[in-house]
Scaffold this active site. Structure first.
Site, PDB file in Angstrom:
ATOM      1  N   SER A  66      45.227  39.586  38.465  1.00 50.94           N
ATOM      2  CA  SER A  66      43.889  38.944  38.435  1.00 50.94           C
ATOM      3  C   SER A  66      43.620  38.113  37.138  1.00 50.94           C
ATOM      4  O   SER A  66      42.781  37.239  36.970  1.00 50.94           O
ATOM      5  CB  SER A  66      42.795  39.871  38.632  1.00 50.94           C
ATOM      6  N   LYS A  69      43.559  34.582  37.369  1.00 53.00           N
ATOM      7  CA  LYS A  69      42.383  33.797  37.680  1.00 53.00           C
ATOM      8  C   LYS A  69      41.703  32.882  36.925  1.00 53.00           C
ATOM      9  O   LYS A  69      41.058  31.807  36.969  1.00 53.00           O
ATOM     10  CB  LYS A  69      41.285  34.667  38.362  1.00 53.00           C
ATOM     11  N   TYR A 194      48.326  30.928  45.059  1.00 52.11           N
ATOM     12  CA  TYR A 194      47.732  32.106  44.764  1.00 52.11           C
ATOM     13  C   TYR A 194      48.558  33.400  44.458  1.00 52.11           C
ATOM     14  O   TYR A 194      48.497  33.919  43.493  1.00 52.11           O
ATOM     15  CB  TYR A 194      46.790  32.304  45.690  1.00 52.11           C
ATOM     16  N   TYR A 246      36.394  43.400  37.490  1.00 50.14           N
ATOM     17  CA  TYR A 246      35.953  44.013  38.691  1.00 50.14           C
ATOM     18  C   TYR A 246      34.511  44.652  38.861  1.00 50.14           C
ATOM     19  O   TYR A 246      33.698  43.943  38.002  1.00 50.14           O
ATOM     20  CB  TYR A 246      36.834  44.994  39.281  1.00 50.14           C
ATOM     21  N   VAL A 264      45.497  44.117  38.036  1.00 53.39           N
ATOM     22  CA  VAL A 264      46.103  45.494  38.618  1.00 53.39           C
ATOM     23  C   VAL A 264      47.401  45.843  38.263  1.00 53.39           C
ATOM     24  O   VAL A 264      48.051  46.753  38.714  1.00 53.39           O
ATOM     25  CB  VAL A 264      45.867  45.616  40.080  1.00 53.39           C
TER      26      VAL A 264
END
Lengths: 310, 310, 310, 310
Positions: A66, A69, A194, A246, A264
């Site tokens: 993540s 991102k 992605y 998160y 993660v």
């Protein structure tokens, strides 16, 4: 020289974090990530003058997950401008899990609440321009190669393959976005991009250097180059505070108070405006998906070095 | 002879319904359906002795759309038994729209609430056995050919193609089900079967005959054959009452009181236990997706002929 | 004489149910209900000629709890007419728990989905006319005294007191309805009426008689009086099928197929159109809040006596 | 002297904001607030040395409304400590509206996501210690009198009365919290305290001074007194960033980048760590409930004076 940030204090924070590694578990839902050693922990600090303080496993490779991102967001903002990007993805934090689909249906218009949740990051990936997945991925890799100073930054193909096989929820999110008109790009290509950019491999030291570039508002002091506009750097740091960890982002903001983004695979990119970038790698995760040792380590470091921005 | 069900009363109910056709609109989201003439209305009644009462457009072909959910459910139940089927899809009505994804996330375990909503019907489609999509589709077509007595029942390829192009929300539902482990079959094949069986073409008279088979608990009086077990017929009729008319099912149960299933092409299959099957075709839909004239027509017919089961 | 409904078959069904009493638990959240003996089980059948078949604990008093929602609905419909009542409460089943507040916020307009969930029943209680709580309660008690033929039907004050103390979720629902404009009556008075009518005390035999009145569309054969209009009886029976057994209504409709309404004190009122009323009392509840033994008993009885309406 | 913060720049920002007053509307749901003049706009800046820069309506009295949530939180934290407070209310931002009840039901355990939404602030009010509502209110008033240097800070009784009459949604939230065990104090008293502290009256200049105390981590330079611990000041500033501006908090953090809390009477308290406090009053609100002119004014001020913390 940086007398104010002492190697011993870094090691002490590392030791504090290390005591927590057995409280967490490596991510199980992506088979390749499940192979990671949960006992690993590394922290690297990159200072404005380009020097590093390192402790522990700072040269072990891990995938961004993540954390990527942030970089697809930077590329999308550079290519399309904020108005276009934020017409398809919101700016608001959410109390829902990162892979939740509920708000896509309940919120009108049906756009993802922010670019740090999966739905939002898929929408962002769909806005990255280029011919084919390779060219789009290169935009992101180029940025990362500059930010890390490492021209060999690349995708870990095993993790990418593993990711692709276990991503049915992300497929559901992407098709929902397609149905809502938020995603206008090809669904399979967008998902492929992605999955790939989640599987880009880095070390904690490289992450620290990226964090320093964000801390310097996009300016790379090593090369004297402005890699992306100040305004975009600030957007990223803001999202890191409101939704980077998160649905423990609010707690992290109170307890640590530093803009940060986790992944993660166990990485955390933290950035202290104008002062430093921090890269952490600790694959044992808490139940929210954040490195359990990494959070403890950063909490102590923030207290010792007074890094909190509030 | 059936003196008790008068052709004139049927025509009166048809006239009542006809006055409402301009209150509705043809389904717009599937281009082929948008071409239908909203002024059409037909009703056919099939009685236990195999005779029909017809009024209006009873020999116009239209596609089953959601009415097909009944027949995939019958096939899945015959092939797998209720225990297996209901381990993957629930028996409860829901107040949510037919294409909602929210409850898939909020309800634990993550199984669709019932087989009449899209998510549930996709789960059911995934349980239909056979090699490839063709063989699976044939199981459904075979059943429908027997129930209608028409060996030429087939898929309308234009509608199927149109359906496939505009079904991104259904793709999202299917991938969510795949992620949850509810759908174990191949996603693309399952969706293909789902789109095809939605596009099977029938007339109102054929629908009436199918309704009579359900009214007779699976027994086809024309051929003397038990097409499926009584227990399965009853399961279908129950679902028709609790969730056959989208999220106007409760209102229809109160106002009309007959087990019924509607589709967005304008069809309604109604079944009055032991007494008759009714097929309606009226493509102008109300805002819940039900034939606006069809509902009015059935309401009057139910009152005149005392068809309500409550 | 009713040869077709055999006392031995009733006893067999009772025995089947009895074997399940230890699979359930008495309602714990209302202290007075927690005192009930979970081993009790009684079933009473009232036939059109006014005769009864009884087995087990058919003369033990218990409180109506949610079964009372039927009778406040009947009174509200008689006093206000369906148009007014259904302008404030919907007709649709819901997949949510009986005390859920979510849909009050998400559904526009903000009205409860149906009168069988708590929010809906509170809205209905607010429509019952009369000066003060006593007079409103009397409307309900009058109806119940006629339906049971017992002029001494009354509220159990201990249960009412216990109920009142533990009803904070219902208070939240009522204030939400007040805020939405659905509830225009005084909140405290409406809740008081609601708590009291939940605590009305009956026996299984009395419940059977009430079920027979519903089965006869509001006509009381014992007195020859039409207690409420046929249309209202049908509305009740429809709600019993679509949402009478909490969020196991769909399953009960499939497995048993009889209109029924349960309460957390262990009662079930079942009604077989034109054929019989059934009263069950078995306070050990399953996890949905229905009498665990009662459901099993009714399932067997429905199969043996072919009571299913589908 | 503060050459760096120029009165002319403040006036320019005020003018920019003023142009937007007719784009918003005064809060309509509380009758007393609906009487406010939408054209008003005032901004006051309090600097570390205790001097002020003022423009526009800086001495008009208005009620704190949601800004009071900060001060009840400070008092509750001082009295109970963070562990106790955060056992009953979370630290996470939410994408839902301030008065939403949904997450109280869906999130387990059932505690409000943060103290800046109504449910969370009601839970906080329930933790304020003291005998009766008066004594509890005095704890908050004492803090505000010290922070403003005005011993006459008091509740506006008309607004309080108006508030109390129109607060049914808050009553629903409070009873839900009572039911969940989050609120253990008396519901009516807690709501009374909540309504009163919302109706405390201040001026923009007083708000600026309060903002400066927060900017100085709880230290009041005018009196040399530490009014509350640094750690609590930081908690407040963090909540202001992640959830201070209703569900436009994320957008405000990106566009303005200053910790801030708004109220529906038109006030905004902003605090720039170590540099200044800003008080804004502009009762014309945007559709999220924030002062439309105030947000524009702060955006320009932040850009001109480089106030953003990211």
């Amino acid at each position: 020289m940086n007398n104010q940030y002492d190697q011993k204090q870094l090691e002490a924070a590392w030791s504090t974090g290390k005591a927590f590694v057995d409280r967490g578990r490596v991510a199980a839902y992506i088979p390749e990530l499940a192979k990671q050693d949960p006992g690993q922990l590394g922290v690297s600090v990159c200072l404005p003058d380009g020097t590093f303080l390192n402790t522990g496993d700072t040269d072990v490779c891990f995938t961004l997950q993540s954390i990527s991102k942030l970089f697809s967001l930077i590329v999308a903002l550079c290519q399309n401008g904020p108005d276009e990007v934020f017409s398809r993805v919101g700016k608001e934090p959410t109390g829902d899990p990162f892979n939740s689909i509920i708000k896509l249906e309940t919120i009108k218009p049906h756009k993802p609440l922010n670019p740090m949740i999966n739905a939002g990051a898929i929408a962002v990936a769909g806005m990255i321009q280029g011919k084919g997945v390779e060219e789009r991925l290169d935009s992101i890799l180029d940025l990362l190669r500059k930010m890390t100073g490492n021209p060999d930054i690349r995708v870990n193909e095993e993790v990418y393959g593993s990711e692709k096989k276990t991503a049915d929820r992300n497929r559901a999110l992407a098709w929902f976005l397609k149905d809502s008109g938020v995603l206008t790009a090809d669904v399979d290509e967008t998902l492929d991009l992605y999955f790939r950019h989640c599987a880009i491999e880095v070390t904690a030291q490289e992450v620290a250097r990226m964090g320093m570039v964000l801390a310097a508002d996009g300016f790379d002091r090593c090369t004297g180059e402005q890699l992306f506009p100040q305004a975009i750097a600030r957007i990223c740091k803001t999202f890191m505070v409101t939704c980077g960890m998160y649905n423990a982002s609010g707690e992290f903001a109170i307890d640590v108070g530093i803009p940060a983004k986790s992944g993660v695979a166990g990485g955390i990119l933290a950035t202290v405006p104008h002062r430093m970038g921090i890269g952490v790698f600790g694959p044992a995760l808490d139940d929210k998906g954040n490195s359990v040792a990494g959070v403890k380590l950063l909490e102590q470091l923030s207290r010792e070095w007074k890094l909190g921005i509030f």
